[in-house]
Design an enzyme around this catalytic site. Structure first.
Site, PDB file in Angstrom:
ATOM      1  N   ASP A  73     -24.912 -14.943  50.343  1.00 17.31           N
ATOM      2  CA  ASP A  73     -24.780 -16.407  50.301  1.00 17.31           C
ATOM      3  C   ASP A  73     -24.691 -16.918  48.854  1.00 17.31           C
ATOM      4  O   ASP A  73     -24.286 -18.062  48.632  1.00 17.31           O
ATOM      5  CB  ASP A  73     -26.041 -17.035  50.918  1.00 17.31           C
ATOM      6  CG  ASP A  73     -25.769 -17.738  52.232  1.00 17.31           C
ATOM      7  OD1 ASP A  73     -24.631 -18.188  52.435  1.00 17.31           O
ATOM      8  OD2 ASP A  73     -26.718 -17.850  53.025  1.00 17.31           O
ATOM      9  N   LYS A 125     -19.572 -16.738  62.293  1.00 21.66           N
ATOM     10  CA  LYS A 125     -19.724 -15.706  61.259  1.00 21.66           C
ATOM     11  C   LYS A 125     -19.794 -14.324  61.903  1.00 21.66           C
ATOM     12  O   LYS A 125     -19.148 -13.376  61.444  1.00 21.66           O
ATOM     13  CB  LYS A 125     -20.995 -15.983  60.427  1.00 21.66           C
ATOM     14  CG  LYS A 125     -20.848 -17.201  59.523  1.00 21.66           C
ATOM     15  CD  LYS A 125     -22.165 -17.655  58.880  1.00 21.66           C
ATOM     16  CE  LYS A 125     -21.937 -18.962  58.109  1.00 21.66           C
ATOM     17  NZ  LYS A 125     -23.153 -19.555  57.531  1.00 21.66           N
ATOM     18  N   GLN A 167     -29.481 -18.654  57.934  1.00 21.77           N
ATOM     19  CA  GLN A 167     -28.774 -19.925  58.131  1.00 21.77           C
ATOM     20  C   GLN A 167     -29.702 -21.094  57.783  1.00 21.77           C
ATOM     21  O   GLN A 167     -30.848 -21.153  58.233  1.00 21.77           O
ATOM     22  CB  GLN A 167     -28.286 -20.022  59.584  1.00 21.77           C
ATOM     23  CG  GLN A 167     -27.389 -21.205  59.860  1.00 21.77           C
ATOM     24  CD  GLN A 167     -26.054 -21.165  59.109  1.00 21.77           C
ATOM     25  OE1 GLN A 167     -25.514 -20.104  58.837  1.00 21.77           O
ATOM     26  NE2 GLN A 167     -25.527 -22.333  58.777  1.00 21.77           N
TER      27      GLN A 167
HETATM   28  N1  GUN Z   1     -25.864 -24.095  56.014  1.00 17.98           N
HETATM   29  C1  GUN Z   1     -24.767 -24.800  55.677  1.00 17.98           C
HETATM   30  N2  GUN Z   1     -23.955 -24.061  54.876  1.00 17.98           N
HETATM   31  C2  GUN Z   1     -24.558 -22.869  54.717  1.00 17.98           C
HETATM   32  C3  GUN Z   1     -24.193 -21.682  54.017  1.00 17.98           C
HETATM   33  O1  GUN Z   1     -23.156 -21.574  53.339  1.00 17.98           O
HETATM   34  N3  GUN Z   1     -25.081 -20.659  54.113  1.00 17.98           N
HETATM   35  C4  GUN Z   1     -26.233 -20.740  54.834  1.00 17.98           C
HETATM   36  N4  GUN Z   1     -27.048 -19.684  54.839  1.00 17.98           N
HETATM   37  N5  GUN Z   1     -26.602 -21.831  55.481  1.00 17.98           N
HETATM   38  C5  GUN Z   1     -25.754 -22.878  55.430  1.00 17.98           C
END
Ligand code: GUN
Length: 295
Positions: free
Chosen positions: A121, A54, A98
């Site tokens: 998100d 990311k 995350q």
């Molecule tokens: N863990 C797995 N997928 C995601 C996501 O799309 N966003 C976040 N913040 N954590 C994740």
């Protein structure tokens, strides 16, 4: 007949090029640089690799972007205070924590703590609620990416029987809502299957479009799908390591067997994964525009 491969890598590249031009224009004309902070608690290897990807993408697109690493034993109160610091900081338009978080931290409280205007998100209940009623909002990145893949690959969802395997808040529930909506990429008849579904194959065999987020390697086998199905595989399972120490990945569907039966299928890696990251970037650009009064 072998299936058409729906390449998330290719579609994501196209969207990133669109975003890169948009970011350059925002900077030049308005002096606005989209800002993203990704917060990582602990060192879960999968999470480290997702957050690194990311950050790399954000930098490539010209964002102001930082990764904030916190120790596994950070207290819930300290994490909430950190989120509040970024809520107040005008340099950051998007905040991503995350998931999953360590057991001693209440995930719900953390999600609630993010300012919904910076919730790139799309996990805050304000955004979830808006999504369900079809109002403009930040859509969660994985389902948003799946919608873009279906639309940009020309897959007809209107009237289609869609079966979703998995009922998570991150994928199963939101993709179901998006596919139901009266809009492009919507108007589908959707069934959700989960761990308590009595006869999984009965449902999956009916699917025109099958979306799998089960979290189990090769959970869907060729005998569970009909000829001509479109398969979107959301799974990313680490099933071993190469001699060089690189993770070997596979999805939740038996790709090699099902590609002979399906009309279209997403690969793992190179399918939904790159789309998820790209939609995070799109949401961050949107947040920056909204906060700066450009949208
Ligand atoms: N863990 C797995 N997928 C995601 C996501 O799309 N966003 C976040 N913040 N954590 C994740």
């Amino acid at each position: 007949m072998a299936a058409k491969i729906i390449s998330g890598t290719q579609i994501a590249k196209q969207i990133r090029e669109e975003l890169k031009a948009e970011v350059a224009e925002m900077k030049e004309k308005h002096g606005v640089t989209p800002g993203l902070v990704t917060i990582l608690v602990g060192e879960n290897p999968a999470s480290v690799s997702y957050v690194t990807a990311k950050q790399r993408t954000a930098h490539d697109l010209g964002f102001h972007s930082i990764q904030d690493n916190q120790p596994e034993d950070i207290s819930e109160a300290d994490l909430l205070a950190l989120i509040d610091k970024y809520n107040q900081d005008p340099a950051f338009h998007g905040i991503l924590i995350q998931l999953p978080l360590p057991k001693h931290i209440n995930e719900g409280k953390v999600i609630y703590a993010v300012n919904p205007d910076k919730d790139v998100d799309g996990f805050h209940p304000v955004n979830v609620g808006k999504m369900v009623v079809g109002e403009p909002c930040f859509l969660p990145c994985t389902p948003h990416g799946i919608m873009e893949m279906l639309i940009r690959s020309g897959v007809e969802t209107s009237g289609a029987e869609v079966v979703v395997v998995g009922r998570s808040n991150i994928v199963g529930k939101p993709i179901t809502n998006l596919l139901l909506q009266k809009r492009e990429g919507g108007n589908a008849t959707v069934t959700i299957c989960h761990t308590r579904t009595r006869d999984m194959a009965f449902h999956t065999k009916r699917a025109d479009i099958l979306i799998v987020a089960a979290g189990q390697p090769k959970f869907i086998t060729a005998d569970m799908v009909k000829d001509g199905v479109v398969v979107i595989d959301v799974g990313v399972n680490r099933i071993g390591k190469t001699p060089e120490g690189k993770a070997i990945l596979c999805g939740d569907v038996d790709f090699d067997a099902i590609k002979e039966k399906a009309s279209a299928i997403t690969p793992v890696p190179g399918g939904v994964g790159p789309m998820t990251i790209t939609m995070l970037m799109k949401n961050t650009v949107q947040a920056a525009k909204q906060i700066s009064g450009l949208a």
